[in-house]
Design an enzyme around this catalytic site. Structure first.
Site, PDB file in Angstrom:
ATOM      1  N   GLU A  52     -29.916  36.620 -10.020  1.00  0.00           N
ATOM      2  CA  GLU A  52     -29.857  36.553  -8.548  1.00  0.00           C
ATOM      3  C   GLU A  52     -30.654  37.684  -7.892  1.00  0.00           C
ATOM      4  O   GLU A  52     -31.106  38.612  -8.574  1.00  0.00           O
ATOM      5  CB  GLU A  52     -28.399  36.618  -8.087  1.00  0.00           C
ATOM      6  CG  GLU A  52     -27.715  37.923  -8.468  1.00  0.00           C
ATOM      7  CD  GLU A  52     -26.661  38.359  -7.466  1.00  0.00           C
ATOM      8  OE1 GLU A  52     -26.950  38.376  -6.256  1.00  0.00           O
ATOM      9  OE2 GLU A  52     -25.558  38.704  -7.899  1.00  0.00           O
ATOM     10  N   LYS A 115     -29.738  37.722   3.397  1.00  0.00           N
ATOM     11  CA  LYS A 115     -28.797  37.372   2.323  1.00  0.00           C
ATOM     12  C   LYS A 115     -28.611  35.851   2.379  1.00  0.00           C
ATOM     13  O   LYS A 115     -28.097  35.320   3.377  1.00  0.00           O
ATOM     14  CB  LYS A 115     -27.477  38.120   2.558  1.00  0.00           C
ATOM     15  CG  LYS A 115     -26.397  37.805   1.557  1.00  0.00           C
ATOM     16  CD  LYS A 115     -25.190  38.688   1.798  1.00  0.00           C
ATOM     17  CE  LYS A 115     -23.963  38.124   1.133  1.00  0.00           C
ATOM     18  NZ  LYS A 115     -22.750  38.875   1.422  1.00  0.00           N
ATOM     19  N   VAL A 135     -25.082  34.603  -5.470  1.00  0.00           N
ATOM     20  CA  VAL A 135     -24.706  33.818  -6.651  1.00  0.00           C
ATOM     21  C   VAL A 135     -24.727  32.339  -6.270  1.00  0.00           C
ATOM     22  O   VAL A 135     -25.280  31.500  -6.997  1.00  0.00           O
ATOM     23  CB  VAL A 135     -23.316  34.260  -7.171  1.00  0.00           C
ATOM     24  CG1 VAL A 135     -22.775  33.283  -8.197  1.00  0.00           C
ATOM     25  CG2 VAL A 135     -23.409  35.663  -7.764  1.00  0.00           C
ATOM     26  N   SER A 169     -15.694  33.446  -0.672  1.00  0.00           N
ATOM     27  CA  SER A 169     -17.135  33.344  -0.920  1.00  0.00           C
ATOM     28  C   SER A 169     -17.544  31.933  -1.325  1.00  0.00           C
ATOM     29  O   SER A 169     -16.855  31.266  -2.120  1.00  0.00           O
ATOM     30  CB  SER A 169     -17.535  34.309  -2.030  1.00  0.00           C
ATOM     31  OG  SER A 169     -18.882  34.115  -2.356  1.00  0.00           O
ATOM     32  N   ALA A 170     -18.697  31.516  -0.788  1.00  0.00           N
ATOM     33  CA  ALA A 170     -19.250  30.198  -1.147  1.00  0.00           C
ATOM     34  C   ALA A 170     -19.646  30.155  -2.627  1.00  0.00           C
ATOM     35  O   ALA A 170     -19.860  29.080  -3.178  1.00  0.00           O
ATOM     36  CB  ALA A 170     -20.459  29.888  -0.272  1.00  0.00           C
ATOM     37  N   ASP A 171     -19.697  31.334  -3.285  1.00  0.00           N
ATOM     38  CA  ASP A 171     -20.000  31.365  -4.728  1.00  0.00           C
ATOM     39  C   ASP A 171     -19.012  30.485  -5.504  1.00  0.00           C
ATOM     40  O   ASP A 171     -19.384  29.812  -6.457  1.00  0.00           O
ATOM     41  CB  ASP A 171     -19.855  32.799  -5.289  1.00  0.00           C
ATOM     42  CG  ASP A 171     -20.903  33.762  -4.747  1.00  0.00           C
ATOM     43  OD1 ASP A 171     -21.795  33.320  -3.995  1.00  0.00           O
ATOM     44  OD2 ASP A 171     -20.822  34.962  -5.089  1.00  0.00           O
ATOM     45  N   LYS A 188     -15.310  42.405  -8.569  1.00  0.00           N
ATOM     46  CA  LYS A 188     -14.870  43.741  -8.178  1.00  0.00           C
ATOM     47  C   LYS A 188     -13.538  43.649  -7.459  1.00  0.00           C
ATOM     48  O   LYS A 188     -13.259  42.655  -6.772  1.00  0.00           O
ATOM     49  CB  LYS A 188     -15.914  44.370  -7.261  1.00  0.00           C
ATOM     50  CG  LYS A 188     -17.145  44.725  -8.054  1.00  0.00           C
ATOM     51  CD  LYS A 188     -18.225  45.366  -7.257  1.00  0.00           C
ATOM     52  CE  LYS A 188     -19.381  45.656  -8.190  1.00  0.00           C
ATOM     53  NZ  LYS A 188     -20.646  45.826  -7.533  1.00  0.00           N
TER      54      LYS A 188
HETATM   55  N1  PSU Z   1     -20.322  41.383  -5.693  1.00  0.00           N
HETATM   56  C1  PSU Z   1     -20.858  42.479  -6.255  1.00  0.00           C
HETATM   57  N2  PSU Z   1     -22.168  42.767  -6.047  1.00  0.00           N
HETATM   58  C2  PSU Z   1     -22.984  41.984  -5.288  1.00  0.00           C
HETATM   59  C3  PSU Z   1     -22.406  40.810  -4.733  1.00  0.00           C
HETATM   60  C4  PSU Z   1     -21.082  40.546  -4.960  1.00  0.00           C
HETATM   61  O1  PSU Z   1     -20.142  43.177  -6.926  1.00  0.00           O
HETATM   62  O2  PSU Z   1     -24.174  42.285  -5.101  1.00  0.00           O
HETATM   63  C5  PSU Z   1     -23.288  39.863  -3.950  1.00  0.00           C
HETATM   64  C6  PSU Z   1     -23.626  38.648  -4.843  1.00  0.00           C
HETATM   65  O3  PSU Z   1     -24.939  38.209  -4.557  1.00  0.00           O
HETATM   66  C7  PSU Z   1     -22.625  37.614  -4.387  1.00  0.00           C
HETATM   67  C8  PSU Z   1     -22.501  37.936  -2.900  1.00  0.00           C
HETATM   68  O4  PSU Z   1     -23.034  36.293  -4.595  1.00  0.00           O
HETATM   69  O5  PSU Z   1     -22.563  39.352  -2.842  1.00  0.00           O
HETATM   70  C9  PSU Z   1     -21.227  37.417  -2.299  1.00  0.00           C
HETATM   71  O6  PSU Z   1     -21.246  37.620  -0.935  1.00  0.00           O
HETATM   72  P1  PSU Z   1     -20.119  36.925  -0.013  1.00  0.00           P
HETATM   73  O7  PSU Z   1     -18.842  37.611  -0.411  1.00  0.00           O
HETATM   74  O8  PSU Z   1     -20.555  37.219   1.381  1.00  0.00           O
HETATM   75  O9  PSU Z   1     -20.125  35.469  -0.366  1.00  0.00           O
HETATM   76 MN    MN Z   2     -17.515  35.920   3.012  1.00  0.00          MN
END
Ligand code: PSU
Ligand code: MN
Length: 313
Positions: A52, A115, A135, A169-171, A188
C-alpha cells in the site's frame, strides 16, 4: 500421435488467447498502469506482493516513509517475489512504482497526495490528483489486476468509541469482499481490537495468527488480550488456506497476523497508556479520514519516535 499434436496445438492457442485476454484485461483499463515487471510476473504466475502507499503519504514522516517503503520492497525481492506498490500519480493508478515515484509521493513538501480509499478513488482519478492507497484502496486495485497477496503493517479497523462515532475503516469491508490474503502485524491498539475481530468475523474474513500462539498481535506488541480464531503454523499452511479459499471461490479475504519479533516489540501496557493519551489529545470534532494519521503521529511523538522505529523494523 497427430491427435496429441492437435491437442497440444489447441491448448497452446488457448494459452495464447488467454494470455492476450489477461494482458488486454489489465491494460485496457485506461486508469491503471501496471509496470512491465509486475505485468510480466502476473502473466508468468511468478510471486507478486502488493504493497500500500497511504503508509508513505500519511502514515510516516518524510524521509523515513520513503526509506521504509524502499526497504520493504527490498525485503519482498529478497524473498524471491516482485513488489507491486500501488498508488495514484496524477490521476493514473500505478501498480509497481519506481524509487522516483516513491520519493515524489513521500515528500509532502512538494506534493499533497490524497489518502485514497474506495470512496475517494473516482474523485482522485477524475481530478488527475495523486493519492496514497489505503489497505482498502490497495485491495481493490490488487484484486482488479490479479494480485492475490498483499503485505502491510497495520490494517484499519473499528475505532474506539465506534458505538458513538460509527468510525469503522472501509478496510474491513473491502477485506470481506475480495479474495485476497493480507499479511500484517495485526492492528494497532489505537483501535478497538475485540470489535475489529468481531467485525471481521461478520464480513467472513479468515483471521489467523502466524506462529504458535493464537494471541492476535497489536502491531507494536505480540499480545493484545484478544485471541485469533486460528493459529497458522507455517507458510505452507498459509498457502494451503489461500488455495482452499480460491478453490472454493469464496471471494472473501484472509488476514494473516504476524506478531512483531520479540526483540523489537514494545510493551503492550506502555503502548496502551500512550494511546490513551493520544486519544485524549484529539480534538473531539476531528472525524473521518484524519483520525488514523493524527493518532499515528501523536503516538510517534509521545514515544519520541520509538513507535516509528518498531513500525519500520
Ligand atoms: N494503521 C496503521 N498505519 C497506517 C494505517 C493504518 O497502523 O498507515 C493506514 C492504512 O493505509 C490503512 C488506513 O488502510 O490507515 C486506515 O485508515 P482509516 O482508519 O481512515 O480507514
Ligand atoms: Mn474512519
Amino acid at each position: 500421435m497427430s491427435c496429441y499434436r492437435t491437442l497440444n496445438k489447441i491448448s497452446k492457442n488457448h494459452f495464447l488467447i488467454l494470455r492476450r485476454f489477461l494482458r488486454t484485461n489489465v491494460i485496457s483499463n485506461p486508469h491503471i498502469k501496471v509496470s512491465e515487471e509486475v505485468q510480466d510476473a502476473i502473466e508468468c504466475k511468478k510471486p507478486v506482493v502488493a504493497l500500500e502507499s497511504t503508509i508513505i503519504t500519511h502514515g510516516m514522516p518524510y524521509p523515513k516513509n520513503v526509506v521504509c517503503a524502499v526497504q520493504v520492497e527490498g525485503v519482498v525481492r529478497k524473498q524471491g517475489a516482485i513488489p507491486a506498490t500501488i498508488a495514484i500519480i496524477r490521476g493514473k493508478i500505478h501498480v509497481g512504482l519506481s524509487e522516483t515515484d516513491i520519493n515524489m509521493l513521500g515528500d509532502t513538501s512538494s506534493s499533497k497526495p490524497i489518502k485514497t480509499s474506495r470512496r475517494d478513488l473516482a474523485y482522485v482519478i477524475s481530478n488527475e490528483m495523486s493519492g496514497g492507497t489505503t489497505v482498502c484502496g490497495t485491495i481493490l486495485v490488487a484484486d482488479q489486476v490479479g494480485i492475490p497477496v498483499f503485505a502491510t503493517g497495520g490494517i484499519g479497523g473499528v475505532h474506539r468509541g465506534a458505538d458513538k462515532t460509527f468510525d469503522v475503516s472501509a478496510d474491513l469491508i473491502e477485506l470481506g469482499k475480495s479474495g485476497i490474503a493480507v499479511i500484517s502485524s495485526g492492528v494497532k491498539s489505537i483501535l478497538d481490537i475485540p470489535k475489529t475481530l468481531e467485525y471481521l468475523e461478520t464480513q467472513g474474513v479468515f483471521v489467523g495468527t502466524f506462529g504458535d500462539s493464537n494471541e492476535f498481535p497489536a502491531f507494536y506488541s505480540r499480545k493484545s488480550g484478544s485471541k485469533s480464531p486460528y493459529i497458522v503454523q507455517s507458510a505452507k499452511k498459509a498457502a494451503q488456506i489461500i488455495k482452499s479459499s480460491m478453490d472454493m471461490d469464496l471471494k472473501s479475504g484472509m488476514l494473516f497476523a504476524v506478531p512483531i519479533p520479540e526483540k523489537y516489540a514494545l510493551s503492550y501496557e506502555t503502548m496502551n497508556e500512550v494511546i490513551e493519551q493520544a486519544l485524549k489529545s484529539m480534538d473531539p470534532h476531528m472525524e473521518g479520514k484524519q483520525v488514523t494519521p493524527y493518532l499515528l503521529s501523536q503516538v510517534a511523538k509521545l514515544t519520541s519516535g520509538k513507535s516509528l522505529e518498531s513500525s519500520i523494523l
